[in-house]
Design a protein around this motif. Structure first.
Motif, PDB file in Angstrom:
ATOM      1  N   HIS A   1       0.866  -1.181   0.000  1.00 11.86           N
ATOM      2  CA  HIS A   1       0.000   0.000   0.000  1.00 11.86           C
ATOM      3  C   HIS A   1       0.900   1.228   0.000  1.00 11.86           C
ATOM      4  O   HIS A   1       1.169   1.798   1.053  1.00 11.86           O
TER       5      HIS A   1
ATOM      6  N   GLY B   1      -1.135   3.962   1.398  1.00 13.93           N
ATOM      7  CA  GLY B   1      -2.201   3.523   2.292  1.00 13.93           C
ATOM      8  C   GLY B   1      -1.750   3.270   3.705  1.00 13.93           C
ATOM      9  O   GLY B   1      -0.654   3.640   4.120  1.00 13.93           O
TER      10      GLY B   1
ATOM     11  N   THR C   1      -7.430  -3.957   3.017  1.00 15.96           N
ATOM     12  CA  THR C   1      -8.472  -3.085   2.477  1.00 15.96           C
ATOM     13  C   THR C   1      -9.400  -3.877   1.558  1.00 15.96           C
ATOM     14  O   THR C   1      -9.095  -5.020   1.185  1.00 15.96           O
TER      15      THR C   1
END
Length: 137
Positions: free
Chosen positions: A83, A86, A91
């Protein structure tokens, strides 16, 4: 508890860093602890994440026929995803597996975590051990 070899962690973090700002998503496989030459001080049947399958292998066949040739049958019950922008969590965009390793920048051990498919964080132990040599014969 999730066990992974130091070598696999290093390769996965390098893949994630090289792919940045894109996400990385690779299938992982295990080797039973009892197959290692060294005593890992864990049960012989305990799975240790040791290998990954290249995400681009078999992509054309998968796109046309929906057959994943990159992952041998019976393998790939774990995934690594990165990520780049992120959070260190599973997710809705992630491909799920029994175990999902997630990494975020700065691509170090402390920015790597293991989760189950529901997103619950699991304890991750990195082992300084080499998996057994494999033969193609």
């Amino acid at each position: 508890m999730v066990y992974v070899t130091r070598g696999l962690v290093d390769v996965l973090l390098d893949l994630a860093e090289d792919a940045e700002p894109e996400r990385t998503n690779v299938v992982l496989s295990t080797t039973p602890a009892g197959e290692f030459d060294a005593d890992l001080d864990i049960g012989a049947e305990t799975p240790v994440l040791t290998h990954f399958y290249l995400p681009d292998a078999g992509r054309a066949v998968n796109a046309i026929f929906g057959v994943d040739l990159a992952t041998p049958a019976g393998r790939g019950r774990a995934r690594f995803v990165s990520h780049p922008q992120g959070k260190l969590e599973v997710t809705k965009r992630d491909d799920l597996a029994g175990v999902v390793l997630v990494a975020i920048p700065p691509w170090e051990d402390r920015s790597l975590a293991a989760f189950d498919r529901a997103g619950t964080r699991l304890e991750l132990t990195i082992l300084d051990a080499e998996p057994p040599q494999e033969s193609f014969t």
